[in-house]
Scaffold this motif. Sequence first.
Motif, PDB file in Angstrom:
ATOM      1  N   GLU A 214       0.284   4.514   5.326  1.00 27.86           N
ATOM      2  CA  GLU A 214      -0.238   3.479   5.079  1.00 27.86           C
ATOM      3  C   GLU A 214       0.982   2.475   3.847  1.00 27.86           C
TER       4      GLU A 214
ATOM      5  N   LYS B 144      -3.586  -6.447  -6.470  1.00 24.82           N
ATOM      6  CA  LYS B 144      -2.844  -6.356  -5.692  1.00 24.82           C
ATOM      7  C   LYS B 144      -2.400  -4.676  -5.490  1.00 24.82           C
ATOM      8  N   PRO B 145      -4.067  -4.537  -4.784  1.00 22.45           N
ATOM      9  CA  PRO B 145      -3.759  -2.879  -4.462  1.00 22.45           C
ATOM     10  C   PRO B 145      -2.930  -2.695  -3.262  1.00 22.45           C
ATOM     11  N   LYS B 146      -2.504  -3.432  -2.667  1.00 20.70           N
ATOM     12  CA  LYS B 146      -2.238  -2.658  -1.582  1.00 20.70           C
ATOM     13  C   LYS B 146      -0.598  -2.450  -1.450  1.00 20.70           C
ATOM     14  N   ASP B 147       0.070  -3.422  -2.866  1.00 20.56           N
ATOM     15  CA  ASP B 147       1.516  -3.582  -2.626  1.00 20.56           C
ATOM     16  C   ASP B 147       2.116  -2.469  -3.471  1.00 20.56           C
ATOM     17  N   TYR B 148       2.074  -1.280  -2.101  1.00 22.12           N
ATOM     18  CA  TYR B 148       2.426   0.081  -3.015  1.00 22.12           C
ATOM     19  C   TYR B 148       4.133   0.254  -3.514  1.00 22.12           C
TER      20      TYR B 148
ATOM     21  N   ALA C 153      -2.312   7.125   0.064  1.00 24.76           N
ATOM     22  CA  ALA C 153      -1.532   6.254   1.267  1.00 24.76           C
ATOM     23  C   ALA C 153      -0.553   7.053   2.327  1.00 24.76           C
TER      24      ALA C 153
ATOM     25  N   TYR D 102       3.649   0.871  -7.508  1.00 24.16           N
ATOM     26  CA  TYR D 102       3.219   1.820  -7.817  1.00 24.16           C
ATOM     27  C   TYR D 102       4.141   2.683  -8.716  1.00 24.16           C
TER      28      TYR D 102
END
Length: 371
Positions: A255, A217-221, A250, A224
């Motif tokens: 984003e 899930k690379p967009k679940d920042y 991002a 990170y």
Amino acid sequence: MRKIILSIITVFVYPQFYGQTVAALYDQKEYEALIKLEDKADALTGEELYQVGFAFFQLENDDKAISFYDKAIAKGFDNALTHFYKGVALTFLRKYPEALIEVDMALKKEPNNQEYMNQKGLIYKYQGKEDKALDYFEEATRFPNTFGEPYFWVAYIYHGKQDYEKALKLYYVAAQKVPKQNTYYVNTLLFIGQLEYTFTQNYQKSAKAYAEAIALKPKDYNNYPKLIKAYNAAKEYAKADAVFDLLKAAYKNNELPKEFTKYKTVAIDEYEWNKQRLLVYKSLEDPKEALDVSYTINLLNPNGDKVLRKFTVEKTIQIANGNRHVFCEVQEESHLTYPYGWKTDTIPLEDIKKAITQVLEGSLQKTATEK
């Protein structure tokens, strides 16, 4: 006469054409189109009524879904799946006793269905009956593994009981049993990352789990910073910096979630000094002007709910010693500068922590104070 002929054609052609249309819409997940058939319910078969009910369910209209499931059952589509989804809809409506009845009916028709037994556990969990829920989740893990999710819930409940050793072991089991396309697979990885970080302090394993979760899930920042902190704790600073750079990119592309854009910082490390926790934050914006802050470090009180001291790394006008960034402390009515700085824009985290230790131990004294 034309109207009469058209009516006759409709009577004979409509049922077959209409049935194909309902099935096609269902197969294509055209839920908005399916629910428009509501006023044609009397002409639908039991299976078609179930399909319209499922469309309402997917669109979160649980009352309508239940109504159509009942119609489907009345027309003979009385199978396990209809009772199961009726039970799930009732669960969302918090009608737990009725939901249990439907799920039990589904289990009576398919006694070894792992998903149905998992749902029974969830009904008890939603009522706060964790021990009862655990019984059914554990029972579900003894069924043929076609669903996987109960393995996560067993670990999760032991986690909530603060049996961290057992929970971690069971999360690793769940990672083998839960399908990767299931949302709870990523959740499993995140809890493995959390427990390896906080409980075992095996930062390499923590980072491995977080890295896999982010890859899925690379967009679940929000995940990170967890990976960054794990890498930094493991002293894999280059990897931590690389992940931070992804967040920074991002941020520049607008984003990131609001909490990032509001504070414009990321938590990149946490550690203890004299049994007190320190949190290190790094700015998502490059320092350009004098006094621009690139790092903020907060020393918390023993309870962890109040900042006792606040340190910063700030850009400065290049002076005789060549420093471009200096180590400072911000107090309520003053701003302290310490004789510790960096001549380049690359500021190693270990250097910052070294400066903090020297200040806290009293070996590094301020050189200037500003009001």
